[in-house]
Every structure is written in structure tokens, then in C-alpha cells.
Write a protein that holds these residues in place. Structure first.
Motif, PDB file in Angstrom:
ATOM      1  N   UNK A 124       1.038  -0.788  -0.201  1.00  0.00           N
ATOM      2  CA  UNK A 124       0.405   0.047  -0.003  1.00  0.00           C
ATOM      3  C   UNK A 124       0.857   0.966  -0.055  1.00  0.00           C
ATOM      4  N   UNK A 125       0.186   2.405  -0.719  1.00  0.00           N
ATOM      5  CA  UNK A 125       0.532   3.476  -0.597  1.00  0.00           C
ATOM      6  C   UNK A 125       0.448   4.948   0.354  1.00  0.00           C
ATOM      7  N   UNK A 126       0.683   4.676   1.473  1.00  0.00           N
ATOM      8  CA  UNK A 126      -0.306   5.271   2.605  1.00  0.00           C
ATOM      9  C   UNK A 126       0.110   6.945   2.320  1.00  0.00           C
ATOM     10  N   UNK A 127      -0.458   8.113   2.637  1.00  0.00           N
ATOM     11  CA  UNK A 127      -0.018   8.598   2.874  1.00  0.00           C
ATOM     12  C   UNK A 127      -1.072  10.028   3.904  1.00  0.00           C
ATOM     13  N   UNK A 128       0.129  11.016   4.362  1.00  0.00           N
ATOM     14  CA  UNK A 128      -0.616  11.528   6.040  1.00  0.00           C
ATOM     15  C   UNK A 128      -0.119  12.720   5.359  1.00  0.00           C
ATOM     16  N   UNK A 129      -0.921  13.927   6.477  1.00  0.00           N
ATOM     17  CA  UNK A 129      -0.396  15.313   6.594  1.00  0.00           C
ATOM     18  C   UNK A 129      -0.796  15.565   7.690  1.00  0.00           C
ATOM     19  N   UNK A 130       0.028  16.678   8.712  1.00  0.00           N
ATOM     20  CA  UNK A 130      -0.405  17.673   9.530  1.00  0.00           C
ATOM     21  C   UNK A 130       0.939  18.026  10.064  1.00  0.00           C
ATOM     22  N   UNK A 131       0.641  17.879  11.549  1.00  0.00           N
ATOM     23  CA  UNK A 131       1.770  18.781  12.871  1.00  0.00           C
ATOM     24  C   UNK A 131       3.261  18.832  11.879  1.00  0.00           C
ATOM     25  N   UNK A 182       3.294  14.662   4.647  1.00  0.00           N
ATOM     26  CA  UNK A 182       3.571  16.069   4.639  1.00  0.00           C
ATOM     27  C   UNK A 182       3.768  17.044   5.852  1.00  0.00           C
ATOM     28  N   UNK A 183       4.629  17.569   6.099  1.00  0.00           N
ATOM     29  CA  UNK A 183       4.367  18.585   7.331  1.00  0.00           C
ATOM     30  C   UNK A 183       4.152  19.540   7.282  1.00  0.00           C
ATOM     31  N   UNK A 184       2.229  20.605   6.720  1.00  0.00           N
ATOM     32  CA  UNK A 184       1.967  21.362   6.797  1.00  0.00           C
ATOM     33  C   UNK A 184       1.406  21.709   7.637  1.00  0.00           C
ATOM     34  N   UNK A 185       1.056  21.713   8.807  1.00  0.00           N
ATOM     35  CA  UNK A 185       0.810  22.619   9.854  1.00  0.00           C
ATOM     36  C   UNK A 185      -0.562  21.540  10.301  1.00  0.00           C
ATOM     37  N   UNK A 186      -0.545  21.766  11.997  1.00  0.00           N
ATOM     38  CA  UNK A 186      -2.210  21.305  12.150  1.00  0.00           C
ATOM     39  C   UNK A 186      -3.140  21.311  11.497  1.00  0.00           C
ATOM     40  N   UNK A 187      -3.323  22.779  11.446  1.00  0.00           N
ATOM     41  CA  UNK A 187      -4.848  22.907  10.891  1.00  0.00           C
ATOM     42  C   UNK A 187      -5.241  22.204   9.403  1.00  0.00           C
ATOM     43  N   UNK A 188      -4.266  22.439   8.493  1.00  0.00           N
ATOM     44  CA  UNK A 188      -4.076  22.061   7.531  1.00  0.00           C
ATOM     45  C   UNK A 188      -4.503  20.980   7.119  1.00  0.00           C
TER      46      UNK A 188
END
Length: 371
Positions: free
Chosen positions: A41-48, A74-80
Motif C-alpha cells: 500500500x501507498x499511505x499518505x498523511x499530512x499535518x503537524x 507532509x508537514x503542513x501544520x495541524x490545521x491543514x
């Protein structure tokens, strides 16, 4: 150029940790308690950005163990991160503060989202002050609030001088640096200020984004760190891993018990030990009692949908997250975070057991949680 160098320095430190540098166990993890063979699998996550150094090291190590699973974070910030999870653009979101009632409603309701604590860390107040060495500057709750409210404007202010006898503080303007994006790091910091300062609570309050009375904004922990490094007289709140990996100078902070402590993973552990009943609705551990407690500490959280539309991907996701909160915790310790307490790991595993696809649980019910 300095901004690039800081980013590269953090990245290099993370890669060193992930690849088995001197501060890391020489072999990849043996896997968590559920590990059989996760599906490709290719997993994606983003946030803090607060836990990003840990997530980068951990996902590299997991891929070394299970090359068929890739994790892109992707470290884009908790809100994003919460926004991207809500829009189902990623498989998991990350935030240093759990989703609130409004955010959960937007994501389909509280019953549809699982939230687990993924790591434990603490924040530093990093500064750029010529002639004042690491840990030499002492800050109290009162002076921290004064600096960020803008009532303490110069480094030689009498309030700072009174707490720093023997330290030569210059007649120099203080430049406050804060986050400009929606940030869980900001939430933890403003939660602390709201706890220790009635003025801050009444005038600003707490949140992932607030109306800052003074200062310059930058997006992400790394950008805040860069801005402080580039600005003489600057001070800002930065997650400890970024401070240590880039050799920034940080203040000694007076904690609840009146002791001045330099933020450390051990200080985060000491703070967490004072709050055993942590969950997505009661999660604050700031201003903790205890002589060794770091005062601006907090958990970071991961969020995923309880019902996974893609069974294959969902199976790989819960396996990865189960590993992350168990064997993967060694990689947190290697990059200056504290390992999760055993009671929190137990709660995490029990929460992951509720994740389903097509009505079937994805994490085997036989998985043993820590006793």
C-alpha cells in the motif's frame, strides 16, 4: 541561505536517525505485536510539524522492514492536516491538538473518526541573543506572557533583569516570532499561556490560530526556527527536536514547582506522569506539577476514519499505526521525543481495534495491549 541550511540540518539529522546513526539502534524495528506481513500500500498523511522529525524517521524504518508499504507525510501544520483528512485527501491526519466537536462534525461525526496519541514532546523558547549562552536565560510564566503580550519590549527590562542576576542582558528590542499557520504547536503554547496568565487568557486565549499582540509570523516549526536564527534579539516557541537538531539556544523555563528546567524529553515524560487520564477530550498536560516537569509539554495525535473504504490500504494503515505506537517509539526517543507511556499505548491499541472495513475489524482482536 541560512533558511536552507536549517532545513537541510533538520533533514540530515532525521535521515541519520532513520538510517541507524550513532544515536539509533543499529537494526530496524522487529515490528509491532500484530506484524505478519502487511499488504502492499501507498499511505499518505499530512499535518503537524511538531512531530515531523519522528514521523520521518519512523516511516523510513517501517519501509526498511516492509518495503511494500510506503508512507508519505507532509508537514503542513495541524490545521491543514485536519482539513485534508476531512476532505479525504489523505489516509491520516496529524495534529498536536485532537479534533474538536466542530471539526469532528465536519468530518462526519465523532463516531466516525479514531484519534490516537502518537508521540510526546515539549516546546522550547529559543532565542538569538549575543553573549547569552544555552540555558543561561531564565524565563518565568510572568515574563513569557509579558514578552508575547508585548508589555516586555526590551531584553534589559527590569522584570527580565530581576530573574537573570549576573547575566548581561542588552538594551535591545525583543522580536517575537510565532506561527502564522494553524498550528497545534501554537495551541500547546497558548494553552500554557492561558493557564499561567490571566491577562493572556482574557486578551488572547488559546487556539491553533490566535490574534497575536506582537511579533512576526512564520509557517511551520522549521520556518520559525530559521526566522529566530536570522534575527538578532529574536525569541519564539519551537518544538524541542528542531532546537536540538539545529543547535539553537534555548531558555531555562520556570515550571509549576518553581524550578528552572531546560526543556528535554525527560521533562516531557515527567509532565505526562502527572496526567494519567489523557484522551482526545482531556489532553492538556501544560504547567504540570513536579520538580522535573517541562512546562510546555504535550502529546501529538493522529486521526483516521473508523470505516476504511479500501480494505487493503486500511489494513496496512492500522498495522503501521500499531507499529508506530509500539516498536516505532524507539525512533521517537532517537530524535528527542519521549516514548508514549504504557497506559497511552494501551488506549491507542484499543482505539485501533475499532477500525473496520466492510464491517470487519482490521486489527486482530487478539493483539495484546501493554499491561
Amino acid at each position: 541561505m541560512k533558511r536552507v541550511l536549517i532545513a537541510l540540518s533538520v533533514g540530515a539529522a532525521v535521515l541519520l536517525a532513520a538510517c541507524g546513526g550513532t544515536s539509533v539502534a543499529s537494526n530496524p524495528s522487529t515490528g509491532g505485536p500484530t506484524v505478519i506481513t502487511p499488504p502492499a500500500a501507498a499511505l499518505t498523511g499530512a499535518g503537524a510539524t511538531f512531530p515531523a522529525p519522528f514521523y520521518d524517521a519512523a516511516r523510513f524504518a517501517y519501509n526498511q522492514k516492509f518495503s511494500q508499504v510506503t508512507v508519505n507525510y507532509q508537514a503542513v501544520g495541524s490545521g491543514a492536516g485536519i482539513q485534508q483528512l476531512t476532505k479525504k485527501l489523505v489516509d491520516f491526519g496529524a495534529s498536536d491538538v485532537p479534533m474538536n466537536a466542530t471539526e469532528l462534525t465536519a468530518a462526519g461525526g465523532s463516531d466516525g473518526v479514531v484519534q490516537i496519541a502518537s508521540t510526546l514532546g515539549t516546546e522550547s523558547l529559543a532565542y538569538n541573543l549575543s553573549g547569552v549562552s544555552n540555558g543561561q536565560l531564565k524565563l518565568t510564566a510572568k515574563t513569557i506572557a509579558g514578552i508575547f503580550l508585548g508589555t516586555i519590549k526590551k531584553w534589559n527590562d527590569p522584570a527580565l533583569a530581576a530573574d537573570n542576576s549576573g547575566v548581561s542582558l542588552p538594551n535591545q528590542a525583543i522580536t517575537v516570532v510565532h506561527r502564522s499557520d494553524g498550528s497545534g504547536t501554537t495551541y500547546i503554547f497558548t494553552d500554557y499561556l492561558s493557564t499561567v496568565s490571566a491577562d493572556w487568557q482574557s486578551k488572547v486565549g488559546k487556539g491553533k490560530s490566535v490574534a497575536w499582540p506582537v511579533g512576526q509570523g512564520a509557517s511551520g516549526n522549521a520556518a520559525v526556527a530559521t526566522r529566530i536564527t536570522q534575527t538578532p534579539g529574536a525569541i519564539g516557541y519551537v518544538e524541542l527536536a528542531y532546537v536540538l537538531q539545529t543547535n539553537m539556544t534555548q531558555a531555562s523555563l520556570q515550571n509549576h514547582d518553581g524550578q528552572f528546567v531546560i526543556p528535554s524529553p525527560e521533562g516531557a515524560t515527567a509532565a505526562a506522569s502527572q496526567f494519567l487520564a489523557v484522551n482526545p477530550t482531556q489532553f492538556s498536560i501544560v504547567n504540570a506539577p513536579g520538580a522535573k516537569s517541562a512546562p510546555i509539554s504535550g502529546y501529538s495525535w493522529l486521526m483516521l476514519y473508523k470505516d476504511q473504504a479500501d480494505k487493503t490500504k486500511g489494513t496496512a494503515l492500522v498495522d503501521y499505526l500499531d507499529w508506530l505506537v509500539t516498536d516505532g517509539q524507539q525512533y521517537a526517543a532517537n530524535v528527542h521525543y519521549a516514548k508514549l507511556p504504557s497506559n497511552i499505548v494501551k488506549d491507542d491499541i484499543n482505539s485501533l481495534k475499532t477500525v473496520t472495513s466492510g464491517g470487519a475489524n482490521l486489527l486482530p482482536s487478539t493483539v495484546a495491549a501493554p499491561s
